[in-house]
Design a protein around this motif. Structure first.
Motif, mmCIF file in Angstrom:
data_model
loop_
_atom_site.group_PDB
_atom_site.id
_atom_site.type_symbol
_atom_site.label_atom_id
_atom_site.label_comp_id
_atom_site.label_asym_id
_atom_site.label_seq_id
_atom_site.Cartn_x
_atom_site.Cartn_y
_atom_site.Cartn_z
ATOM 1 N N SER A 33 0.815 -1.217 0.000
ATOM 2 C CA SER A 33 0.000 0.000 0.000
ATOM 3 C C SER A 33 0.846 1.263 0.000
ATOM 4 N N ASP A 34 2.046 1.208 0.600
ATOM 5 C CA ASP A 34 2.883 2.401 0.670
ATOM 6 C C ASP A 34 4.067 2.338 -0.292
ATOM 7 N N GLN A 45 -9.218 10.225 -4.560
ATOM 8 C CA GLN A 45 -8.461 9.156 -3.916
ATOM 9 C C GLN A 45 -7.485 8.524 -4.910
ATOM 10 N N HIS A 61 -13.747 -0.585 2.808
ATOM 11 C CA HIS A 61 -13.824 0.470 1.800
ATOM 12 C C HIS A 61 -15.289 0.663 1.400
ATOM 13 N N ARG A 65 -10.405 0.793 9.141
ATOM 14 C CA ARG A 65 -9.303 1.285 8.314
ATOM 15 C C ARG A 65 -9.002 0.271 7.213
ATOM 16 N N LEU A 66 -8.511 0.783 6.097
ATOM 17 C CA LEU A 66 -8.083 -0.092 5.010
ATOM 18 C C LEU A 66 -6.961 -0.999 5.508
ATOM 19 N N TYR A 67 -7.071 -2.278 5.209
ATOM 20 C CA TYR A 67 -6.092 -3.317 5.541
ATOM 21 C C TYR A 67 -6.164 -3.790 6.997
ATOM 22 N N GLU A 117 -11.112 3.007 -2.152
ATOM 23 C CA GLU A 117 -10.142 2.581 -1.140
ATOM 24 C C GLU A 117 -9.446 3.803 -0.547
ATOM 25 N N GLU A 171 -6.695 5.071 1.399
ATOM 26 C CA GLU A 171 -5.386 4.759 1.960
ATOM 27 C C GLU A 171 -5.155 5.628 3.209
ATOM 28 N N TRP A 223 4.505 5.379 5.966
ATOM 29 C CA TRP A 223 4.168 6.220 4.814
ATOM 30 C C TRP A 223 4.698 7.644 4.969
ATOM 31 N N TYR A 249 1.090 8.669 -5.272
ATOM 32 C CA TYR A 249 0.371 7.403 -5.106
ATOM 33 C C TYR A 249 -0.342 7.014 -6.397
ATOM 34 N N ARG A 280 0.158 3.534 -8.870
ATOM 35 C CA ARG A 280 -0.975 2.646 -9.133
ATOM 36 C C ARG A 280 -1.390 2.669 -10.594
#
Length: 782
Positions: free
Chosen positions: A359-360, A452, A476, A501-503, A566, A568, A696, A764, A768
């Motif tokens: 993710s980071d 996002q 999400h 939170r995500l993750y 999502e 982050e 991050w 970011y 992606r």
């Protein structure tokens, strides 16, 4: 006597080749000086072959056999001859000389480097590739591959434009009809891979292997300079490989296999594609119209009343689900009028695994290094695909393949999905934004609309009278887009005060819900879109009760797409608060001109990071900190001349009000002792678990020697000096912390933070987007 007898008796002149290296080189030197004569042109290949044999049979340096190991002077002398011997005018000589270059490059790192730094040899070798003479080109390619076994060899080849030359040669060869290709599956250790096979002529694939080796090890900056023409040929080759069937012992065709694998080719295509979008992008306005309608007020109402709070159904009203104005129209048309088997073939055909990216992670080349050999691998059950149904009164979730979670599944398993569907199982495909251009375009527009970095997309095909996933909640927010058929949804209120939170680990999310009183039910028909906030438990099925709809039995199945927004960690309001603290500190350093003692500077940096921890603690107890920060979508550029006019925008005003609330909460609620206890425990235990969220922060731009020493990959080390310096002096430390907190809360400027936030968001998004472009180039049927 026949006058011709003496000539026949004398015959062809014979040459005895010397065995001693010094004598051999002397004869090589003499022949080279007369290279224009037929005799030398005949002799030189033999001498070079003998040299090559001596080099290849040379013992290792550790054996130190003076009789055979090449002397440095002889190496230097031989190297000095190679530029003239590599001239394509004499193909046999040039090809043999290229073999010598390759053999010497493999002798030692030192010799490899000496060749790489010899400009004359490098120029001659690169020019030989473009000679147009097959034997010379093949020899030069093999030499380049041998030279590419070292980092310096690869770098020097790229400096001498070897990649550009190889690309030109490949495109010239590829302009002619391509000969049949295939691939052979093998196992090497625990990794599956396929070597590329060819028929008869391996020149094209030798050039391909050489250029791919250089491309797959180059920098991101170098990739941006390469032409897209080569990529078109590679995609054509890739398509042929996917259609090919491995034919071993085939009586009609004999396939020869080189050292290049399908994974190598996949990485080359990925690298060349990642900076070039291969799909159109839906605008945020088009997405807004297709989901919320043409009235701006409808979208504003959704953002202020439903976003991250409550579900809402957007009906198609008078609009047809395949209306040309809808962003979903082309996707619907692709599946419409197909049989179930045809839909399954379309979505399952040619699937590859999409290996997860951290993710980071903001360096796409680091990702490629970590998954080396893992591109274009078979799909992984649980990661890429799930085949699941919910059964029984207790609604237990059952997987079709119980023993394959986390393992690759082959084409035969994919074909069994049709049988699973007939037995009531839902086929769930993840990462559809990486597998379909149409879906990628929708995801692009949605991420821009909500400000996002990315939007995830999953596709679900559920048979009639069935339920796929059991009741659960997501980390999400989701837009459920009903493409075909119909489905009944039950959505429950948030199961907790805090948004997930995500993750973070997820539960089933059904605790505390009352099926009869609290759930909301929605029936989605083709073209309808349902919004479900993160943290809201939900379930869906195709069991349509009588009187609930006019859906015909023939359309009792359901095909729907979920689009997940999502959020982050950096793009929650807590993340915005961390960016605000960083931004304020950077501005303070710029306006402070007096020199600061290094010890005091280090203490200031450490207290800034302690305030980051305190902000985290406040965020764990305040739901607003978990909400998505939307300033990139709604906050207008700051202009002092029209600030009053801009501030009237409702969504912009909402973001500014939330920012003020966040700063006030930090000022009133951030506690030194709570933060200090956390970092003290981490330092004493040398444990980063409680501080991993800080990773991050390393992506934020920093200036100054003290900041450069911060290692956010090992967060506890950031606070080691703080614990040592202020052990037993908590009152002094508390005062310093309170002073910095007060200055920050009073001095931070919203517009400055927005600029840094936007810069980080672009970083970011870029990574992606590179991942999306690369994956789409490998598998894209619709």
């Amino acid at each position: 006597m026949d006058s011709s007898s003496p000539r026949k008796g004398r015959g062809k002149r014979k040459t005895t080749l010397p065995h001693q290296p010094h004598h051999l080189f002397a004869q090589l030197l003499a022949a080279s000086s007369n290279i224009h004569t037929p005799f030398s042109q005949s002799l030189l290949p033999k001498l070079l072959k003998t040299h090559l044999s001596n080099i290849q049979n040379t013992p290792s340096p550790q054996q130190k056999n003076p009789q055979f190991f090449p002397k440095s002077t002889l190496q230097d002398s031989l190297l000095s001859l190679l530029p003239c011997l590599l001239q394509p005018k004499y193909p046999k000589i040039a090809a043999c000389s290229a073999e010598i270059v390759g053999a010497l490059a493999l002798c030692s790192f030192e010799l490899n480097a000496r060749i790489a730094f010899d400009e004359e040899i490098m120029c001659a070798l690169v020019n030989a590739v473009a000679s147009g003479k097959k034997r010379v080109v093949m020899g030069a390619c093999n030499a380049m591959l041998d030279l590419s076994t070292t980092l310096i060899g690869r770098e020097r080849l790229r400096e001498f434009s070897a990649v550009e030359k190889l690309l030109s040669v490949f495109c010239q060869i590829a302009a002619f009809p391509m000969k049949p290709v295939s691939h052979c599956g093998r196992e090497e250790g625990t990794s599956n891979y396929s070597r590329i096979g060819f028929v008869e002529d391996n020149l094209q694939f030798l050039v391909l292997e050489a250029v791919s080796t250089l491309i797959n090890t180059c920098s991101a900056e170098f990739l941006e300079k390469l032409s897209g023409t080569f990529l078109c040929y590679l995609k054509d080759l890739w398509a042929k490989l996917q259609d090919s069937v491995f034919q071993i012992n085939n009586q009609e065709k004999r396939y020869l296999y080189n050292n290049m694998t399908t994974s190598d080719l996949a990485e080359t295509i990925f690298r060349l594609s990642m900076n070039y979008g291969c799909h159109s992008t839906c605008t945020s306005d088009a997405v807004k119209r297709s989901i919320f309608g043409s009235m701006e007020s409808d979208f504003e109402h959704f953002m202020l009343s439903n976003w991250e709070d409550s579900p809402i159904l957007f009906k198609t009203k008078s609009r047809s689900p395949d209306d040309n104005d809808s962003i979903f129209s082309s996707l619907v048309q692709h599946f419409k009028s197909r049989t179930i088997d045809s839909i399954l073939d379309s979505i399952l055909g040619g699937l590859f695994s999409c290996p997860p990216i951290a993710s980071d992670e903001l360096d796409i080349l680091t990702f490629l290094k970590e998954v080396k050999g893992g591109l274009a691998c078979p799909i992984v059950y649980g990661q890429d695909i799930r085949v699941v149904k919910t059964v029984g009164i207790l609604k237990e979730e059952v997987h079709f393949w119980t023993d394959y979670m986390g393992y690759s599944i082959g084409k035969d398993h994919v074909q069994k999905c049709k049988g699973a569907y007939q037995n009531g199982y839902t086929i769930a495909l993840r990462g559809m934004e990486f597998r379909s251009r149409k879906i990628a375009a929708i995801a692009d527009g949605l991420e821009m609309l909500f400000g996002q970095p990315s939007v995830g997309a999953n596709l679900y095909l559920t048979p009639p009278r069935s339920q796929g996933l059991t009741r659960h909640y997501d980390d999400h927010c989701v837009f459920v887009c009903q493409l075909l058929g119909s489905k009944k949804w039950s959505v429950f209120p948030h199961s907790g005060v805090q948004l997930p939170r995500l993750y973070d680990p997820l539960g089933v999310g059904s605790e505390g819900t009352n099926d009869a009183c609290e759930k909301k039910q929605f029936l989605l028909r083709e073209g309808d879109i349902l919004y479900i906030p993160r943290g809201c438990p939900h379930e869906a099925d195709t069991v349509i009760n009588e009187g609930e709809s006019h859906v015909e039995e023939a359309t009792g199945f359901s095909l729907h797409l979920t689009l997940g927004i999502e959020i982050e960690p950096p793009f929650e309001w807590e993340g915005f608060a961390h960016i605000a603290l960083h931004c304020w500190n950077e501005n303070r350093k710029e306006t402070t001109h007096d020199p600061i003692e290094s010890t005091l500077q280090l203490a200031n940096v450490t207290f800034i990071n302690l305030l980051h921890v305190a902000i985290r603690v406040v965020g764990d107890n305040d739901p607003t900190f978990r909400r998505a920060c939307m300033v990139a979508a709604f906050s207008l550029p700051f202009d002092s001349n029209c600030q009053a006019k801009q501030s009237l925008h409702p969504l912009d005003m909402d973001q500014r009000a939330t920012f003020s609330y966040i700063i006030d909460k930090i000022n009133a609620g951030s506690c030194f002792l709570e933060a200090f206890e956390i970092v003290e425990a981490a330092v004493h235990g040398r444990n980063d678990d409680s501080l991993q969220w800080m990773r991050w922060l390393r992506h934020l731009p920093r200036e100054g020697a003290a900041d450069e020493s911060i290692d956010y990959n090992n967060p506890w080390k950031v606070f080691e000096n703080l614990v040592l310096l202020y052990n037993g002096r908590t009152e002094e430390a508390h005062a310093a912390f309170a002073h910095i907190k007060s200055q920050f809360c009073e001095g931070v400027i919203f517009e400055d933070v927005c600029n840094v936030f936007d810069t980080l968001l672009k970083k970011y998004r870029r990574t992606r987007k590179q991942y999306m472009n690369g994956m789409l180039s490998l598998r894209c049927n619709y």
